[in-house]
Design a protein around this motif. Structure first.
Motif, PDB file in Angstrom:
ATOM      1  N   ASP A 127       0.832  -1.208   0.000  1.00  0.00           N
ATOM      2  CA  ASP A 127       0.000   0.000   0.000  1.00  0.00           C
ATOM      3  C   ASP A 127       0.865   1.256   0.000  1.00  0.00           C
ATOM      4  OD1 ASP A 127      -2.776   1.251   0.476  1.00  0.00           O
ATOM      5  OD2 ASP A 127      -1.559   2.100   2.093  1.00  0.00           O
ATOM      6  N   PHE A 128       1.933   1.218   0.759  1.00  0.00           N
ATOM      7  CA  PHE A 128       2.860   2.358   0.816  1.00  0.00           C
ATOM      8  C   PHE A 128       3.486   2.613  -0.539  1.00  0.00           C
ATOM      9  CE2 PHE A 128       7.040   4.256   1.777  1.00  0.00           C
ATOM     10  CZ  PHE A 128       6.628   5.339   2.541  1.00  0.00           C
ATOM     11  N   SER A 129       3.818   1.540  -1.250  1.00  0.00           N
ATOM     12  CA  SER A 129       4.380   1.691  -2.591  1.00  0.00           C
ATOM     13  C   SER A 129       3.335   2.234  -3.561  1.00  0.00           C
ATOM     14  CB  SER A 129       4.899   0.350  -3.103  1.00  0.00           C
ATOM     15  OG  SER A 129       5.978  -0.116  -2.314  1.00  0.00           O
ATOM     16  N   ASN A 130       2.105   1.766  -3.418  1.00  0.00           N
ATOM     17  CA  ASN A 130       1.045   2.261  -4.270  1.00  0.00           C
ATOM     18  C   ASN A 130       0.821   3.757  -4.093  1.00  0.00           C
ATOM     19  OD1 ASN A 130       0.616  -0.298  -5.269  1.00  0.00           O
ATOM     20  ND2 ASN A 130      -1.105  -0.744  -3.895  1.00  0.00           N
ATOM     21  N   ILE A 131       0.956   4.228  -2.852  1.00  0.00           N
ATOM     22  CA  ILE A 131       0.803   5.661  -2.573  1.00  0.00           C
ATOM     23  C   ILE A 131       1.888   6.441  -3.298  1.00  0.00           C
ATOM     24  CG2 ILE A 131       0.980   7.412  -0.773  1.00  0.00           C
ATOM     25  CD1 ILE A 131      -0.343   5.408   1.119  1.00  0.00           C
ATOM     26  N   ASN A 132       3.106   5.911  -3.288  1.00  0.00           N
ATOM     27  CA  ASN A 132       4.200   6.611  -3.967  1.00  0.00           C
ATOM     28  C   ASN A 132       4.023   6.657  -5.462  1.00  0.00           C
ATOM     29  OD1 ASN A 132       5.513   7.124  -1.570  1.00  0.00           O
ATOM     30  ND2 ASN A 132       6.746   5.253  -1.655  1.00  0.00           N
ATOM     31  N   VAL A 133       3.271   5.715  -6.006  1.00  0.00           N
ATOM     32  CA  VAL A 133       3.048   5.687  -7.454  1.00  0.00           C
ATOM     33  C   VAL A 133       1.998   6.713  -7.844  1.00  0.00           C
ATOM     34  CG1 VAL A 133       2.150   4.279  -9.357  1.00  0.00           C
ATOM     35  CG2 VAL A 133       3.757   3.298  -7.727  1.00  0.00           C
ATOM     36  N   ARG A 134       1.044   6.973  -6.932  1.00  0.00           N
ATOM     37  CA  ARG A 134      -0.062   7.869  -7.263  1.00  0.00           C
ATOM     38  C   ARG A 134       0.421   9.282  -7.584  1.00  0.00           C
ATOM     39  NH1 ARG A 134      -3.341   5.778  -2.016  1.00  0.00           N
ATOM     40  NH2 ARG A 134      -3.771   3.663  -2.775  1.00  0.00           N
TER      41      ARG A 134
END
Length: 322
Positions: A315-322
């Motif tokens: 989830d943390f990585s997904n946030i960085n992608v957004r």
């Protein structure tokens, strides 16, 4: 425990000078096989340990082969430093992999724990049966009254029911594993390890990356908040269960061992009778069974923590992608 019995049997045979009731009790115990708990324990566990069990690693490998999306899964992706380099399909497969491992580990350890508890429950049942048979013989010669006999018989009836219930739980857990493994008649090695693994000497510490991922952060997306909260609770649960299993391992089990040693000394001094020793057998086994429960909870929570940390880092990585 085996040394305890050897000493006990030797002492029983050497007490020709002792008081008649005490000697008669021990004679009766020998006749009814009251010490078979220990000889049976030695044979059973040696036999079990000589088998070639179906291991946890084999179980995980099998379920991954059957359930994981190998087209999307990138081998080794669980070890990379930044999950945002993965495609959405690869991330989904990686999360699926961690879920499969957790569920398989949980099912496996539950079955191993019940198998291990059954062995100790057999020891308890043997001790209660020996005490019941001893009571029946003593009642016939007038050494105990009917009330004492009835109480001992009631204890035996209840213990048999407990043993049957534990057998039922074991069979249910075994069937759950069979379903998860998708076993059929060609799979003959359904038997799992005889014992749970020992807990680690040190508790797990989170890495800087994991700590950052579970922190409150500055994103108030409901799903992200929930994922991070779940991971934090999972780690707290891990720490609590680790302290519990450590206390059993380092404090409660050694204390119970000393209590049993003291009971043997008191028995050797004719301060307590055979019934107290049979009660001690039951107490020892119950304490070990409690430890098995605590250790099972810890091992499952440890696997759950791995899954929750994977989810929160993803989830943390997904946030960085957004």
């Amino acid at each position: 425990m085996k040394k305890f019995v050897i000493a006990l049997l030797g002492f029983v045979m050497s007490q020709a000078f002792a008081n008649s009731v005490w000697v008669e009790q021990n004679k009766l115990v020998g006749e009814i096989g009251g010490w078979r708990v220990y000889s049976k324990e030695q044979v059973t566990r040696e036999r079990i340990n000589n088998q070639n069990p179906f291991t946890l690693n084999q179980a995980i490998e099998r379920t991954l082969n059957h359930q994981l999306d190998w087209v999307s899964y990138l081998p080794g992706s669980e070890s990379i430093s930044d999950y945002y380099f993965l495609t959405p399909a690869q991330r989904s497969a990686l999360q699926k992999r961690s879920s499969i491992i957790y569920e398989t580990t949980k099912s496996y350890y539950e079955l191993v724990a019940l198998k291990e508890k059954l062995i100790h429950m057999e020891d308890v049942l043997d001790a209660v049966e020996a005490a019941s048979e001893l009571s029946a013989r003593m009642y016939k010669v007038g050494n105990i009254n009917e009330l004492a006999l009835l109480k001992q018989n009631k204890a035996l009836y209840k213990k048999r029911l407990e043993y049957k219930a534990l057998q039922g739980k074991y069979l249910e857990a075994k069937e759950r594993l069979i379903q998860r493994m998708n076993f059929d008649s060609r799979d003959v090695r359904v038997d799992v390890d005889a014992r749970l693994p020992e807990p680690p000497k040190e508790q797990r510490k989170l890495s800087a990356k994991e700590l950052k991922a579970i922190g409150l952060g500055d994103i108030n997306n409901p799903e992200s908040v929930k994922t991070r909260s779940t991971a934090r609770l999972s780690y707290e649960g891990y720490l609590e269960k680790y302290q519990g299993v450590k206390s059993y391992k380092e404090e409660i089990l050694p204390t119970q061992k000393k209590i049993s040693e003291e009971n043997l000394l008191r028995y050797n001094g004719m301060l307590i009778d055979v019934f107290h020793l049979l009660e001690d057998v039951e107490t020892q086994s119950k304490t070990v069974m409690d430890y098995i429960d605590v250790n099972t909870a810890f091992l499952i929570q440890s696997a759950r923590l791995d899954k929750d940390l994977m989810d929160v880092q993803m989830d943390f990585s997904n946030i960085n992608v957004r």
